[in-house]
Design an enzyme around this catalytic site. Structure first.
Site, PDB file in Angstrom:
ATOM      1  N   GLU A   1       0.732  -1.370  -0.194  1.00  0.00           N
ATOM      2  CA  GLU A   1      -0.004  -0.138  -0.055  1.00  0.00           C
ATOM      3  C   GLU A   1       0.978   1.091   0.212  1.00  0.00           C
ATOM      4  OE1 GLU A   1      -3.930  -1.212   2.229  1.00  0.00           O
ATOM      5  OE2 GLU A   1      -2.633  -0.292   3.439  1.00  0.00           O
ATOM      6  N   CYS A   2       0.746   2.146  -0.986  1.00  0.00           N
ATOM      7  CA  CYS A   2       1.264   3.397  -1.054  1.00  0.00           C
ATOM      8  C   CYS A   2       2.817   3.230  -1.061  1.00  0.00           C
ATOM      9  CB  CYS A   2       0.891   4.327  -0.079  1.00  0.00           C
ATOM     10  SG  CYS A   2       1.196   6.166  -0.421  1.00  0.00           S
ATOM     11  N   GLY A   3       3.513   3.589  -0.029  1.00  0.00           N
ATOM     12  CA  GLY A   3       5.025   3.346   0.533  1.00  0.00           C
ATOM     13  C   GLY A   3       5.444   1.942   0.151  1.00  0.00           C
TER      14      GLY A   3
ATOM     15  N   MET B   1       5.451   1.490  -3.597  1.00  0.00           N
ATOM     16  CA  MET B   1       6.745   1.973  -4.067  1.00  0.00           C
ATOM     17  C   MET B   1       7.805   1.221  -3.926  1.00  0.00           C
ATOM     18  SD  MET B   1       6.111   6.005  -3.075  1.00  0.00           S
ATOM     19  CE  MET B   1       4.416   6.578  -2.673  1.00  0.00           C
TER      20      MET B   1
ATOM     21  N   THR C   1      -1.329  -0.985  -4.485  1.00  0.00           N
ATOM     22  CA  THR C   1      -2.169   0.153  -4.274  1.00  0.00           C
ATOM     23  C   THR C   1      -1.606   1.353  -3.758  1.00  0.00           C
ATOM     24  OG1 THR C   1      -3.241  -0.273  -2.561  1.00  0.00           O
ATOM     25  CG2 THR C   1      -4.083  -1.356  -4.405  1.00  0.00           C
TER      26      THR C   1
END
Length: 437
Positions: A327-329, A332, A427
Site C-alpha cells: 500500500e502506497c509506500g 513504491m 495500490t
C-alpha cells in the site's frame, strides 16, 4: 455496555485539538478513568499517540469509508471503558461533496451517529466577544450535533478570558476550559502529519506535560458529565477479511501506516500476524501465506532499502510462489526504483515495474473507491473497496496490468490504478473497508 462519549473538534486544522485530545487522555487516565480513544477520519498517525496517552489502542471511525455495521464494530472496542473520546479531523463539518455509504466523512457525521456531543476547541487569538459568534454558528449549524461547550485556546490574560466568557454566556455556550497562550506540548511534523509516536524520544514527558496543562485549566468533572450516551450503529458493512491465515507484515520506521482496525480485525478472524523489518534487512517469514507492505516513509530511507539485500532477495523469492501486496509506500518499495527529493534514483525490490519520484512533490490526497479488476487475497474480482490516498510522489512509469478501476470521492477516475504482476499487487490507496461485490 458502551460508555458515554464526546467528540473533540475545532473549526479548522491547526487549532490545537490534538494537544487537547492528548492532554485529556493523559489527565483522565492518571485520574483512574479508562478512556477509549478514537480518531475520526482516515488518519494512521494520531492513533499511535492516542495509544501512548491512554494505554488502549485507538481506532478510526470513518463515515465515508465505513458502513454503519462496520462503525458498530469499531465502537464495540469501547466496551469496558469509562468514557469514549474521539478526535476529529480538519474542521467539524469538513467533508467531501458526495457522501459515502454513511455520510460525507465529516467529524460531525460521527458525532451525530454516535450521539456524542462536541467539545469545540477555539483559537481565540485577536478576538474577545466575537468568538461567541463562531461558537453560536457551530451550535446552530446542525441540530443533530449538540455542542457540549468550548475550550478557549491561546487566552492572553484574565481580562481576555473574562470578555470571552461574557460573550459565551450571551449565546448560551458553556466554557469547559481556558488555556493560556503558552502551550504545553509541541510535536514535530513532517509532510504527512505528526512525526510518528515511536519516533518521539521524550514522548511520555510530552504527554505528561500536556496532561498537567489540561488538568490545570479545565474542569474534568464537568467535561465527563457533558458526555452523551453512545448509540451503536447497526446495518451493512463489515471488516474486510484477512488476506491469509499467516501474514508477514513489514513494520519499522519506513513501513508503519496500517490502520489498527485492520490488524485487530484480521486477528479476530483467526489470522496470525508476524512482523519483520526491511530497514533491518530482514526477509518476510517464509512460513507465511502472504506478505503485506504497509505505507510509510520509504522515501526517507530509500538508500537503506536499496542496500537491504536480504530483504530484497527474500521478497523476490516470496513473490515467486505467494502473494505480496503493498500500500502506497509499500507499493513504491515493490517497484523498480524510487527517486528521492534530491533526484537520486534508488533500486527497489523490482517485483513490480513501478517507478516513482519525490523530486517534484505533488500532493495526492482524498478518498478512493476501487473496483478490483482481478482478485486480491481474501477478495474477489469485482469487489468494491473504500480507502484513502495521501502521498507526494509522482508516477514515472506504471507498466503492469492495472489492479483496479479507481475513483475519487467525486466519482472521477484517477490514474493511480495500482498494479498486478504475477503474485505481486499494489495500490496507492490504503484500504479502510467496504469489501462488497
Amino acid at each position: 455496555m458502551l460508555p458515554s462519549g464526546l467528540m473533540i473538534s475545532a473549526p479548522a486544522s491547526g487549532t490545537g485539538k490534538t494537544t487537547l485530545m492528548l492532554g485529556l487522555l493523559n489527565a483522565l487516565t492518571k485520574r483512574g478513568v479508562t478512556v477509549q480513544p478514537f480518531k475520526s477520519g482516515p488518519d494512521y498517525i494520531d492513533p499511535g499517540f492516542h495509544k501512548a496517552a491512554a494505554g488502549r489502542a485507538s481506532f478510526n471511525l470513518d463515515s465515508w469509508a465505513m458502513g454503519p455495521g462496520m462503525l458498530g464494530q469499531m465502537v464495540d472496542q469501547a466496551a469496558g471503558a469509562d468514557l469514549a473520546l474521539a478526535e476529529g479531523s480538519m474542521g467539524l463539518f469538513d467533508g467531501v461533496a458526495h457522501p459515502g455509504e454513511t455520510a460525507n466523512g465529516a467529524s460531525a457525521d460521527i458525532a451525530a451517529r454516535m450521539g456524542w456531543p462536541v467539545v469545540l476547541m477555539l483559537d481565540v487569538s485577536g478576538q474577545a466577544q466575537s468568538a461567541a459568534a463562531s461558537a453560536l454558528g457551530f451550535k446552530m449549524m446542525r441540530p443533530d450535533v449538540p455542542l457540549a461547550g468550548v475550550v478557549l485556546n491561546k487566552v492572553a490574560s484574565p481580562r481576555h478570558e473574562m470578555l470571552l466568557r461574557l460573550g459565551m454566556d450571551q449565546v448560551g455556550v458553556p466554557v469547559l476550559g481556558a488555556l493560556p497562550r503558552r502551550g504545553a506540548v509541541e510535536l514535530p511534523e513532517r509532510h504527512l502529519g505528526l512525526v510518528q509516536a515511536e519516533e518521539q524520544p521524550k514522548l511520555m514527558a510530552l504527554l505528561d506535560a500536556a496532561g498537567d496543562f489540561i488538568a490545570e485549566h479545565m474542569d474534568l468533572d464537568v467535561l465527563i458529565a457533558a458526555a452523551g450516551d453512545t448509540q451503536r450503529p447497526e446495518g451493512h458493512g463489515i471488516l474486510p477479511p484477512p488476506p491469509g491465515q499467516r501474514i508477514a507484515l513489514a513494520r519499522d520506521a519506513a513501513f508503519s501506516f496500517v490502520y489498527p482496525h485492520l490488524l485487530e480485525g484480521w486477528r479476530n478472524q483467526g489470522a496470525e500476524v508476524s512482523f519483520f523489518s526491511p530497514l533491518a534487512d530482514e526477509a518476510p517469514d517464509d512460513g507465511a501465506d502472504i506478505c503485506w507492505l504497509p505505507g510509510g516513509y520509504p522515501e526517507l530511507h530509500a538508500g537503506k532499502l536499496a542496500a537491504a539485500e536480504t530483504f530484497r532477495t527474500g521478497l523476490q523469492k516470496f513473490a515467486e510462489t505467494r502473494p505480496v501486496h503493498g500500500e502506497c509506500g509499500g507499493y513504491m518499495a515493490m517497484g523498480e526504483g524510487l527517486v528521492d527529493k534530491e533526484g537520486t534514483r534508488h533500486q527497489m525490490a523490482g517485483i513490480l515495474g513501478l517507478e516513482t519520484s519525490y523530486e517534484k512533490r505533488k500532493m495526492h490526497l482524498g478518498y478512493r473507491l476501487a473496483q478490483l479488476q482481478s482478485p486480491l487475497p481474501g477478495l474477489t474480482e469485482g469487489a468494491r473497496l473504500r480507502g484513502h490516498e495521501f502521498h507526494y510522489s509522482t508516477i514515472l512509469s506504471q507498466p503492469d496490468a492495472p489492479l483496479a478501476r479507481v475513483l475519487d470521492a467525486n466519482g472521477d477516475e484517477v490514474p493511480e490504478t495500482g498494479s498486478r504482476r504475477g503474485h505481486a499487487t499494489g495500490t496507492f490507496f490504503h484500504l479502510i473497508g467496504g469489501a462488497s461485490a
